[in-house]
Design a protein around this motif. Structure first.
Motif, PDB file in Angstrom:
ATOM      1  N   SER A 108      47.520 -60.860 -29.742  1.00 37.55           N
ATOM      2  CA  SER A 108      48.706 -60.842 -30.595  1.00 37.55           C
ATOM      3  C   SER A 108      49.415 -62.192 -30.609  1.00 37.55           C
ATOM      4  O   SER A 108      50.209 -62.468 -31.505  1.00 37.55           O
ATOM      5  N   SER A 109      49.135 -63.032 -29.615  1.00 39.83           N
ATOM      6  CA  SER A 109      49.739 -64.365 -29.587  1.00 39.83           C
ATOM      7  C   SER A 109      48.983 -65.361 -30.466  1.00 39.83           C
ATOM      8  O   SER A 109      49.453 -66.461 -30.717  1.00 39.83           O
ATOM      9  N   ILE A 110      47.812 -64.952 -30.932  1.00 34.16           N
ATOM     10  CA  ILE A 110      47.006 -65.822 -31.796  1.00 34.16           C
ATOM     11  C   ILE A 110      47.537 -65.731 -33.220  1.00 34.16           C
ATOM     12  O   ILE A 110      47.714 -64.635 -33.755  1.00 34.16           O
ATOM     13  N   GLN A 111      47.791 -66.859 -33.828  1.00 35.28           N
ATOM     14  CA  GLN A 111      48.306 -66.890 -35.193  1.00 35.28           C
ATOM     15  C   GLN A 111      47.277 -67.560 -36.105  1.00 35.28           C
ATOM     16  O   GLN A 111      47.261 -68.780 -36.248  1.00 35.28           O
ATOM     17  N   PRO A 112      46.396 -66.777 -36.714  1.00 33.42           N
ATOM     18  CA  PRO A 112      45.418 -67.362 -37.628  1.00 33.42           C
ATOM     19  C   PRO A 112      46.081 -67.954 -38.861  1.00 33.42           C
ATOM     20  O   PRO A 112      47.083 -67.421 -39.360  1.00 33.42           O
ATOM     21  N   THR A 113      45.520 -69.034 -39.354  1.00 32.69           N
ATOM     22  CA  THR A 113      46.089 -69.740 -40.504  1.00 32.69           C
ATOM     23  C   THR A 113      45.048 -69.861 -41.596  1.00 32.69           C
ATOM     24  O   THR A 113      43.934 -70.345 -41.358  1.00 32.69           O
ATOM     25  N   TRP A 137      44.228 -58.525 -38.393  1.00 35.65           N
ATOM     26  CA  TRP A 137      44.979 -59.513 -39.166  1.00 35.65           C
ATOM     27  C   TRP A 137      44.679 -59.262 -40.632  1.00 35.65           C
ATOM     28  O   TRP A 137      43.534 -59.105 -41.041  1.00 35.65           O
ATOM     29  N   LYS A 165      47.855 -73.919 -29.116  1.00 35.98           N
ATOM     30  CA  LYS A 165      47.349 -74.656 -30.275  1.00 35.98           C
ATOM     31  C   LYS A 165      45.930 -75.192 -30.086  1.00 35.98           C
ATOM     32  O   LYS A 165      45.526 -76.154 -30.743  1.00 35.98           O
ATOM     33  N   SER A 182      41.730 -70.405 -23.876  1.00 35.24           N
ATOM     34  CA  SER A 182      41.860 -69.049 -24.400  1.00 35.24           C
ATOM     35  C   SER A 182      40.494 -68.383 -24.519  1.00 35.24           C
ATOM     36  O   SER A 182      40.333 -67.206 -24.180  1.00 35.24           O
ATOM     37  N   PHE A 184      41.674 -70.042 -36.137  1.00 36.14           N
ATOM     38  CA  PHE A 184      42.229 -69.279 -35.026  1.00 36.14           C
ATOM     39  C   PHE A 184      42.559 -70.230 -33.887  1.00 36.14           C
ATOM     40  O   PHE A 184      41.669 -70.872 -33.313  1.00 36.14           O
ATOM     41  N   SER A 215      44.908 -70.725 -30.203  1.00 34.71           N
ATOM     42  CA  SER A 215      45.605 -70.038 -29.126  1.00 34.71           C
ATOM     43  C   SER A 215      47.084 -70.399 -29.161  1.00 34.71           C
ATOM     44  O   SER A 215      47.516 -71.250 -29.949  1.00 34.71           O
ATOM     45  N   ALA A 216      47.843 -69.783 -28.269  1.00 36.37           N
ATOM     46  CA  ALA A 216      49.281 -70.051 -28.224  1.00 36.37           C
ATOM     47  C   ALA A 216      49.569 -71.509 -27.912  1.00 36.37           C
ATOM     48  O   ALA A 216      50.601 -72.047 -28.326  1.00 36.37           O
TER      49      ALA A 216
END
Length: 537
Positions: free
Chosen positions: A193-198, A295, A221, A147, A216, A218-219
């Motif tokens: 937008s496919s990145i899902q920060p935790t 985000w 993981k 990514s 951060f 990527s889709a």
């Protein structure tokens, strides 16, 4: 004098004519020249003829590109062309159309046939379009690349477009209308937008020393390292200056909570956006990437979280007389005096507030559809008002959550414990004594002339009892854990509530007064406070 006036008037008329009819006349400061439609013109000035020529060349290219953009309906402003960009066009040597020297400066006008410019531009665009199309397909769209690599190649393509002077004019196909830069930005938005920060926190509670870590991935993981990010903290009345950070090799960005008094003891929002344009002054053209998306993360800051939730008064144990006192002539039959003994305990100084209950709901991720109905009412939706619309079971669930949070043991009081605390060690009709609350300075009741609903806890300082407890009379009824002993229908046994509320008259505010309610229901004038048994008991 007359001749001078005529000369000034003639110059003024010529200037106005040039402004209104730019197709036939243009100027560089004090230099004017005639335009011919088959040519593109560039104007420049400098201390030397070389500087003026370079400036005019850059302006010529910018003018030509601006015309191209207008033709393609991109609605972009005239681009800024640097000398480095201009050299990439490999223009032929152009002799000055006009040259003048005035006031210590050289003014130059260059021109180039439109047909010649079209040949140069088309050739340059064809080569660049072919190279970038291949690079976009081989690297940016490749699932074999990480990514981060794909993001970096996309940035590199935009950088190439900018350095070549075609950021705002090169289209994806020769006859097309979609800009290559726009297609890159569109891909960027979709990819980001496919990145899902935790957030690496068990709870959304933070304090002055908190360092927020956000991962951060990527889709697929995989960590996204070296991702430039802009961080801002916001509350409704303030937004902090941005802080630029990079994710590390594990895709983690670490952000220290700012030392700003405006952000403390509130709900705060952390906003992260890409920050590709902030890498250096030479990358401002990447600003469109920074607005691709953001985000947002909400936290609740506490200077002292335990103090926010735990504010108790110690109540001594022992025997006392519960029920109506001798001088209370309005007592009902179910208020008959009785001797009872309670163990020492602590009780909340105030009823549980909306603000405290909201933190619980959000931490437990309870759906907003299950929030108290009465929060829709402006009078009972305020942070420091007692929470209402909570069933007895919901009040007990709050107590259990608080116990887990602080490793303590709190619960609803029994009716006897509540009366012991309310009396303040006295034998009065009300928590403060025998004086009626009709003076409107001791309690919130129906007719107090100050509130038409609940009031902020602790508003009636003259109603505090000898133990230092507030709102033991009025404002809201309070759940106890004591059953009435009677069951109506097939529902649960009714539960005793105490204290009276803003909906009741002064008589209902008496300490011994009691009411029986269905514990499964929610009421707009019933709240609660909690007790904790003494540690040495």
């Amino acid at each position: 004098m007359k001749n001078k006036i005529q000369m000034v008037s003639a110059s003024f008329i010529a200037l106005i004519f040039c402004i209104l009819f730019v197709s036939s006349c243009a100027s560089v400061d004090v230099v004017t020249f005639e335009r011919e439609p088959e040519y593109i013109y560039g104007t420049g000035s400098g201390q030397t003829k070389q500087e003026a020529n370079e400036s005019a060349r850059n302006d010529l290219i910018a003018s030509a590109l601006a015309e191209t953009q207008a033709t393609q309906s991109h609605l972009r402003s005239k681009p800024i062309i640097t000398s480095e960009m201009a050299r990439s066009f490999n223009l032929p040597k152009i002799s000055p159309y006009t040259t003048e020297k005035k006031a210590g400066k050289v003014f130059v006008v260059l021109r180039l046939k439109r047909s010649e410019w079209k040949e140069i531009k088309d050739g340059k665009e064809a080569v660049l379009r072919s190279e970038l199309t291949a690079e976009f397909g081989d690297s940016v769209l490749s699932s074999e690349k990480t990514s981060l690599d794909r993001l970096n190649v996309a940035v590199a393509i935009l950088s190439r477009l900018y350095s070549e002077g075609l950021y705002s004019s090169l289209t994806t196909t020769k006859q097309g209308s979609i800009l290559f830069s726009d297609s890159i930005i569109k891909w960027f938005k979709e990819h980001l937008s496919s990145i899902q920060p935790t957030v690496m926190l068990d709870k959304n509670f933070i304090n002055n020393d908190s360092v927020i870590k956000i991962t951060f991935l990527s889709a697929d993981k995989k960590p996204i390292g070296s991702l430039p990010l802009s961080a801002k903290w916001k509350v409704p009345e303030l937004e902090t200056e941005e802080e630029i950070s990079l994710t590390d090799s594990k895709g983690i960005v670490s952000l220290k909570f700012p030392n700003d008094s405006h952000l403390k003891d509130k709900y705060v929002t952390l906003v992260l956006t890409p920050a590709f344009s902030k890498k250096s002054d030479d990358t401002l053209y990447l600003k469109s990437l920074d607005t691709a998306l953001d985000w947002e993360f909400q936290f609740r800051h506490f200077t002292d979280i335990e103090k926010f939730f735990i504010n108790e008064i110690e109540i001594p144990g022992g025997e006392f007389t519960a029920g109506a006192v001798e001088q209370d002539k309005r007592a009902e039959l179910d208020e008959e005096p009785r001797k009872v003994t309670v163990r020492a305990f602590s009780i909340d100084k105030f009823p549980v507030t909306n603000g405290q209950y909201r933190v619980y709901l959000e931490d437990m991720k309870i759906s907003e559809s299950e929030y108290p109905d009465f929060w829709d009412d402006s009078e009972t939706g305020k942070e420091n008002h007692p929470v209402v619309g909570v069933s007895q079971k919901e009040a007990q669930a709050y107590a259990e959550w608080l116990n887990t949070l602080f490793n303590i043991k709190k619960r609803l009081p029994t009716e006897d414990e509540w009366e012991k605390a309310a009396r303040g060690g006295m034998e009065g009709i009300y928590p403060w004594g025998d004086e009626s609350p009709k003076d409107n300075i001791r309690a919130n009741f129906n007719g107090n002339n100050r509130y038409d609903g609940t009031s902020p806890v602790g508003s009636f300082k003259n109603g505090v009892n000898a133990f230092g407890l507030f709102d033991m009379a009025g404002n809201v009824w309070e759940w106890t854990s004591t059953s009435s002993g009677e069951q109506t229908g097939e529902g649960p046994t009714d539960i005793i509530v105490k204290g009276g509320s803003w909906m009741d008259g002064p008589n209902e505010l008496r300490v011994s007064n009691r009411k029986e309610l269905d514990p499964s229901q929610q009421y707009g004038d019933v709240g609660f406070r909690l007790v904790r048994e003494a540690l040495n008991e």
